[in-house]
Scaffold this active site. Sequence first.
Site, mmCIF file in Angstrom:
data_model
loop_
_atom_site.group_PDB
_atom_site.id
_atom_site.type_symbol
_atom_site.label_atom_id
_atom_site.label_comp_id
_atom_site.label_asym_id
_atom_site.label_seq_id
_atom_site.Cartn_x
_atom_site.Cartn_y
_atom_site.Cartn_z
ATOM 1 N N PHE A 25 9.035 3.708 0.717
ATOM 2 C CA PHE A 25 7.836 4.529 0.786
ATOM 3 C C PHE A 25 8.242 5.976 0.997
ATOM 4 C CE2 PHE A 25 3.890 6.334 2.129
ATOM 5 C CZ PHE A 25 2.978 5.674 1.317
ATOM 6 N N ASP B 72 4.204 3.690 -9.373
ATOM 7 C CA ASP B 72 4.744 2.602 -8.554
ATOM 8 C C ASP B 72 4.481 1.287 -9.302
ATOM 9 O OD1 ASP B 72 5.443 0.969 -6.447
ATOM 10 O OD2 ASP B 72 3.907 1.656 -5.083
ATOM 11 N N ARG C 31 2.112 15.783 3.519
ATOM 12 C CA ARG C 31 2.028 16.341 2.163
ATOM 13 C C ARG C 31 2.705 17.704 2.073
ATOM 14 N NH1 ARG C 31 -1.641 13.383 -0.984
ATOM 15 N NH2 ARG C 31 -3.484 12.588 0.068
ATOM 16 N N GLU D 90 1.622 12.947 -13.106
ATOM 17 C CA GLU D 90 1.516 12.075 -11.923
ATOM 18 C C GLU D 90 2.598 12.453 -10.919
ATOM 19 O OE1 GLU D 90 -0.121 10.052 -10.283
ATOM 20 O OE2 GLU D 90 -1.049 8.437 -11.447
ATOM 21 N N ASP D 91 2.323 12.207 -9.655
ATOM 22 C CA ASP D 91 3.348 12.411 -8.634
ATOM 23 C C ASP D 91 4.348 11.247 -8.668
ATOM 24 O OD1 ASP D 91 1.335 10.682 -7.862
ATOM 25 O OD2 ASP D 91 1.157 11.440 -5.822
#
Length: 483
Positions: A446, A397, A459, A393-394
């Site tokens: 964020f 959260d 990105r 996973e990046d």
Amino acid sequence: MSKQTLGFNRALGDMADALNSDITDSEKLHLLVRAAARALGVRGCSLMLLDAQRRRLFHTASHGLSERYLRKGFLEVEKSLTGILDERPVTILDVATDPRIQFQELAQQERITSILSVPVKIKGEVVGILRVYSRTRREFTAAEVQFLITVANLAAIVLESGRFEEAERQPPEAKGEPSFHPTPLTSQLNPATFAHPSEEEFARLLDFYQIEWIYEPRSFALQWEGKAAEMFTPDFYLPALDLYVEMTTLKPGLTTEKNRKVRRLRETHPEVNIKLLARRDYDRLLAKYGHGPLAGAKTHGVGRVLLSAPQVQKRVRQLAKEISHDYEGRHPVLVGVLRGVFCFMADLMRYLTVPADVDFMAISYYGGGSGKAVRVTTDVGISLEGRHILLVEDIVDTGMTLSFVLSHLKARNPASLQVCTLLDKRVRRLADVHLDYVGFEVPDEFLVGYGLDYQEEYRNLPFVALMERKSSNKEPQAKNYLG
Ligand code: IMP
Ligand code: MG
């Protein structure tokens, strides 16, 4: 003397001993309900007290009922207590057909058939009810009703005499109950009336991730004052996560009061897991899905670099080394969740020294306009049966995406399943998923870059950066992306 009368005498003797002993009021009440359930040969017994407004009842001390049942919600006095407020015992012969039962389905799942309730009175005034629950259909005899009335009187003595510290706690028996599996979406089962649109939106978000919720499930007594307690009713309970969520998005002025109540709840009920969701956290949560006041902000941009490109590369190399060591002799499949993970996956792969397959899956996201519940839009192509899966996973959260993906992958019978994430925004976690490899723990901000986007932008950055927080005089603070 009949065997039952002997049993009642023995139970009352035990209760008198308990009342006269050096234990807490809460322990006394638990002993009373347990002894009553045993003497009557029923599944469970619960003492429920009225709140200060005398509108709702909450479980205070109980024996033999599951945590799920106890947390099912309030009993509304008008609906369920016909007979109680006019002080008579009430028998419900069959919960399946009796309209006075508010949680029929749960009662049936709990395998309850008949219920006997008697009022608990302090000096003539009703303060609650004492209930016994029978698995089989049962008509209670006059002697049994009389016995329960006596137990109710003993409970009243404890309530009246004591400073009633933590009497609302659950009995130890109930704590070991396994948590239950998600059933159909809660909003369909339980059409709640929300106090605020943000609560409704939060409920829809949970629905999307198929996380069962119960709105305002129960009240906690924070302290006992005379005949009524100071009550606290968290907004949500998420049974699968065993987590209460209190939202402070309504009025900023109430925040201090809510903070105090949450603190007090943690003191009086250390076993209760509660999370406070403040307005700021909540707006950010929604902005991630393109909703809410922060989502439409125009004045965003890349702010401070949090992790430089060399920092990221160094850590990815270390992770790859650890993974190669742990997977020595095996041939794992790396599975990535699109799209944010593609940069991390590409680098991680190239640093691995064990052979590995790689595949990707994609899932729908909340607010993406593709249906009411999260679903897999592109599945892994290769067979996962008997394979060692490393889910990559990046960022994790809330954990809601990950817990969905993990249950999807588990269903494919892999030999093992582990998780590697580059970033872990731990402070925001709702679904407490286990992470085996973590690159960096990151703050509640964020983030963009290295595959992470804000509305498909950024990105391509080789580093991880915070979204800009700068506010100009022309733009009111609330309009900035991060507020
Ligand atoms: P979760 O379901 O709340 O754990 O969210 C996980 C997904 O939300 C990640 O896979 C990302 O796609 C996205 N996400 C969470 N936080 C951020 C962030 O700070 N920047 C960009 N995307 C994020
Ligand atoms: Mg992702």
